[in-house]
Every structure is written in structure tokens, then in C-alpha cells.
Design a protein around this motif. Structure first.
Motif, PDB file in Angstrom:
ATOM      1  N   ILE A   1       1.224  -1.427  -0.066  1.00 57.99           N
ATOM      2  CA  ILE A   1      -0.370   0.056  -0.079  1.00 57.99           C
ATOM      3  C   ILE A   1       0.800   1.147  -0.116  1.00 57.99           C
ATOM      4  N   GLN A   2       1.827   1.764   0.896  1.00 57.76           N
ATOM      5  CA  GLN A   2       2.885   2.320   0.760  1.00 57.76           C
ATOM      6  C   GLN A   2       3.614   2.745  -0.272  1.00 57.76           C
ATOM      7  N   ARG A   3       4.077   1.380  -1.126  1.00 56.21           N
ATOM      8  CA  ARG A   3       4.368   1.534  -2.852  1.00 56.21           C
ATOM      9  C   ARG A   3       3.473   2.439  -3.593  1.00 56.21           C
ATOM     10  N   GLU A   4       2.368   1.422  -3.334  1.00 54.64           N
ATOM     11  CA  GLU A   4       1.031   2.727  -4.251  1.00 54.64           C
ATOM     12  C   GLU A   4       1.051   3.860  -3.715  1.00 54.64           C
ATOM     13  N   TYR A   5       0.651   4.112  -2.687  1.00 57.24           N
ATOM     14  CA  TYR A   5       0.800   5.427  -2.246  1.00 57.24           C
ATOM     15  C   TYR A   5       1.918   6.468  -2.579  1.00 57.24           C
ATOM     16  N   GLN A   6       2.628   6.032  -2.942  1.00 55.65           N
ATOM     17  CA  GLN A   6       4.497   6.528  -3.811  1.00 55.65           C
ATOM     18  C   GLN A   6       3.995   6.624  -4.702  1.00 55.65           C
ATOM     19  N   GLU A   7       4.234   5.625  -5.629  1.00 53.36           N
ATOM     20  CA  GLU A   7       3.376   5.989  -6.706  1.00 53.36           C
ATOM     21  C   GLU A   7       2.232   6.719  -7.038  1.00 53.36           C
ATOM     22  N   THR A   8       1.001   6.227  -6.864  1.00 53.89           N
ATOM     23  CA  THR A   8       0.354   7.743  -7.047  1.00 53.89           C
ATOM     24  C   THR A   8       0.925   9.102  -6.691  1.00 53.89           C
ATOM     25  N   GLN A   9       1.260   9.781  -5.830  1.00 53.16           N
ATOM     26  CA  GLN A   9       1.938  10.648  -4.831  1.00 53.16           C
ATOM     27  C   GLN A   9       3.447  11.027  -6.056  1.00 53.16           C
ATOM     28  N   ASN A  10       3.454  10.360  -6.611  1.00 50.06           N
ATOM     29  CA  ASN A  10       4.572  10.363  -7.865  1.00 50.06           C
ATOM     30  C   ASN A  10       3.586  10.632  -9.292  1.00 50.06           C
ATOM     31  N   SER A  11       2.663  10.025  -9.369  1.00 48.95           N
ATOM     32  CA  SER A  11       1.744   9.470 -10.376  1.00 48.95           C
ATOM     33  C   SER A  11       1.062  11.403 -10.194  1.00 48.95           C
ATOM     34  N   ILE A  12       0.429  11.601  -9.162  1.00 50.21           N
ATOM     35  CA  ILE A  12       0.114  13.116  -8.981  1.00 50.21           C
ATOM     36  C   ILE A  12       1.035  14.120  -9.288  1.00 50.21           C
ATOM     37  N   GLU A  13       1.763  14.016  -8.667  1.00 46.51           N
ATOM     38  CA  GLU A  13       2.344  14.940  -9.392  1.00 46.51           C
ATOM     39  C   GLU A  13       3.063  15.498 -10.647  1.00 46.51           C
ATOM     40  N   TYR A  14       2.929  14.214 -10.870  1.00 46.36           N
ATOM     41  CA  TYR A  14       3.746  14.020 -12.837  1.00 46.36           C
ATOM     42  C   TYR A  14       2.103  14.902 -13.298  1.00 46.36           C
ATOM     43  N   TRP A  15       1.091  14.552 -13.343  1.00 45.72           N
ATOM     44  CA  TRP A  15      -0.207  15.076 -13.964  1.00 45.72           C
ATOM     45  C   TRP A  15      -0.031  16.235 -13.321  1.00 45.72           C
TER      46      TRP A  15
END
Length: 365
Positions: free
Chosen positions: A109-123
Motif C-alpha cells: 500500500i505504501q509503495r502504491e501510495y508513493q507511486e500515486t503521489q508521484n503520478s499526481i505530482e507528474y500530472w
């Protein structure tokens, strides 16, 4: 037992056997008898020695019995304890396994959250960049629009200048239509025709006899036998005010004739100017019905009166831009057909596209 073999026998008491009843009676009577005291002491001593002798044996036996009893009592408890311990061990192992699973899940979950955060930051960055690009595009579009309007204005001015040059050559001319070819084709014949027209339709102007004719001819110069209508007559009058006086009188008379046949007298305009005026046709008629006093200003400008103010329009695009901001004109022109609007929009779009492409080409250069 060895101890049993070595038991001491109680000392013999030299006394007479007495009947218990008698003994009791005697004891009651002679409680302080010396023999009884000696026997009691011996018995007590014997009992004391016997107790001391068996004390250790009894303690050992008691201890063994207690251990046995304790063992018997604790054996089921031990079995229960061992079973419970095994159960607890299994529960602990299951808990550890579940904890490991939950820990791994939390890490995922933490990895997915980090990936989501990175994705949000990217978008977010992409959105910011897109907004910046849109702002740049809007600015470019505004620049293109300004350039388009500037080019259209220049084109309009150039077109107007060209038309004016063409029309200035004809500014002194009158055009007479529907006069038969048999009436005359030479300059003198045409001058006589024009004089007769003035006499028949505008006697006041004819009486003044101040109309000078510089040129008189038919156009085109060559007659086509296949032509269904007679060629037009062109009359060149040096004084513009005299020409305008005749045009005004013709408009007021409504119907002009020559030898009983209807003719028409107009200003001699270029082909493009006539086309421009014809394009105003439907709008001109509607404005006239709405009592907005539409007029053509030489060569092809349209004037109208709205809210006690005279407005001038070079072409339809300029008119529609003004209509978009004026509710009175919007109501007045609401009956204009969709075809007329679409024709303007197609023209406006094609002109905009051409001007934007030209502006883009110019900017690249």
C-alpha cells in the motif's frame, strides 16, 4: 523393617492385675498410688520413644503420599497446559504469519501510495505545463486575431482604394438602361436621347439648360447580336452636382420613361461596387421596412440611422460585428434568413483562416 526388629519391648511392671472397674475405683480412691505413677511414667516414655522412632518414617511416608497426590493432581493440569501451550504456539505462529502478511500488504500500500503521489505530482506538473501552453496559445491566437483584423482592415482599405480609383473614373457618369439600339448609337444621337429624357421626365432641369455633356456612348463598345437587352448608355457630366441633381430627381420620380417605355437612370459604378451593393440587398430592404433610413454612400458603404445616430458600414462583416453588440439591430434583423447568416459566417471563417495562416507564415519568417 530393621526398626521393627529393634523395637524395645516395654518394661514389665511388677504389679497385680486389676480389673478396670476396680482400677478405676482404685484410681479414684488411690490416685496418688506409687505404683500407678511409675507405670504411667513408663508408658509415657514408651509412647514418646515410639513416636520419635516412627516420626521419620511417618514423615517420609507422608512426603511420598503428598508427592503422589500432587502428581496425581497436577498430571491432568500438565496435560492441559501442554495442550494449551501447543494451541498458543500455533496461534502465535498464525498471528506472526498474519502480521507478516499485513506488514507486506502495508508495504505494498505504501509503495502504491508513493507511486500515486508521484503520478499526481507528474500530472500536476503536466497540467501546469498544459495551462502555460494554453496561455501561450491564447496569446498567440490573440496575436493572430489582431493580425487578422489588421490584415482585414488593410485588405478592406486596399479594396476600397482600388474600388475608389475605379469608381472615381466614373464619378461623373450617369448610366441609362433599357434604351433601344434603334434610338441611336453615335455620340450626337445619344446626346439628343439624353436631352429628350430630361424634357420628358425632369422639365425643371431641362429648362435650366445648364447641363453640359462631355462624353456620350454605349457600353460595351461592340454590339453583340445575341444580346437580349440593349447596351447601356453612359453620359459623362463634368459637374458632379448636376449629375447628383438628376439622380435625386430620378429617385423621387420613381419611374422614368423614354417615348413611353420604362428606363432606369443610375450612377455609373464599377462591377465590384455593384456586386457589393447587391450583397446588401436583403439587409437594406429589412432596414428600410424598420424605418432606419438605409442609404448607400458612394461607392458602396451602407449608412443607417439607429438611436438617433448615423452609422456607416463598409461591408457585412463590419455590420455583423456591430449587430452582436446592439440589441436594437438584433431585433430588427432577426428575420434575416439563416442562409444569409451562414454565408457571412463561411466568409468570415475562410477570411479568418486565410489571415491566420498568413500571420503564422509571417511570424515564422
Amino acid at each position: 523393617m530393621t526398626r521393627d526388629k529393634n523395637k524395645k519391648k516395654p518394661p514389665a511392671v511388677q504389679q497385680e492385675k486389676l480389673n478396670p472397674r476396680e482400677l478405676n475405683t482404685e484410681e479414684n480412691k488411690h490416685s496418688n498410688h506409687p505404683l500407678l505413677d511409675t507405670a504411667s511414667a513408663e508408658i509415657k516414655k514408651y509412647l514418646h520413644d515410639l513416636i520419635e522412632e516412627f516420626k521419620d518414617v511417618l514423615l517420609i511416608q507422608v512426603r511420598q503420599d503428598i508427592k503422589k497426590l500432587i502428581k496425581e493432581m497436577t498430571s491432568p493440569a500438565q496435560e492441559n497446559t501442554d495442550g494449551r501451550t501447543e494451541e498458543i504456539r500455533k496461534e502465535r505462529e498464525a498471528s506472526e504469519e498474519e502480521f507478516k502478511h499485513n506488514l507486506e500488504y502495508m508495504k505494498q500500500i505504501q509503495r502504491e501510495y508513493q507511486e500515486t503521489q508521484n503520478s499526481i505530482e507528474y500530472w500536476q506538473n503536466a497540467l501546469t505545463e498544459t495551462k502555460d501552453n494554453l496561455l501561450k496559445l491564447e496569446e498567440r491566437f490573440r496575436a493572430y486575431e489582431r493580425e487578422r483584423k489588421s490584415l482585414l482592415k488593410i485588405t478592406r482599405n486596399q479594396k476600397e482604394a482600388i474600388l475608389k480609383l475605379e469608381d472615381d473614373k466614373k464619378i461623373h457618369n450617369l448610366r441609362i438602361k433599357n434604351v433601344s439600339e434603334e434610338a441611336g448609337t453615335s455620340k450626337n444621337e445619344i446626346q439628343k436621347i439624353f436631352t429628350e429624357i430630361l424634357k420628358q421626365n425632369f422639365p425643371r432641369i431641362a429648362k435650366r439648360n445648364d447641363i453640359q455633356i462631355k462624353e456620350a456612348y454605349r457600353t460595351p463598345a461592340t454590339y453583340n447580336q445575341n444580346r437580349s437587352t440593349p447596351r447601356h448608355i453612359i453620359i459623362e457630366i463634368p459637374e458632379i452636382h448636376q449629375k447628383n441633381r438628376i439622380l435625386k430627381a430620378a429617385r423621387e420620380r420613381m419611374q422614368v420613361t423614354y417615348n413611353g417605355k420604362s428606363i432606369k437612370i443610375t450612377a455609373d459604378l464599377s462591377t465590384q461596387t455593384l456586386k457589393s451593393r447587391r450583397e446588401w440587398g436583403e439587409i437594406f430592404q429589412v432596414l428600410k421596412e424598420k424605418n432606419m433610413q438605409p442609404k448607400f454612400i458612394y461607392p458602396s458603404k451602407l449608412s443607417l440611422k439607429i438611436n438617433e445616430e448615423i452609422r456607416y458600414f463598409q461591408d457585412k462583416e463590419e455590420l455583423w460585428e456591430f449587430v452582436a453588440t446592439n440589441p436594437t439591430l438584433q431585433r430588427a434583423l432577426k428575420d434575416i434568413t439563416e442562409k444569409e447568416r451562414k454565408r457571412y459566417q463561411d466568409y468570415s471563417y475562410s477570411g479568418r483562416e486565410a489571415s491566420v495562416n498568413g500571420a503564422d507564415h509571417g511570424m515564422r519568417e
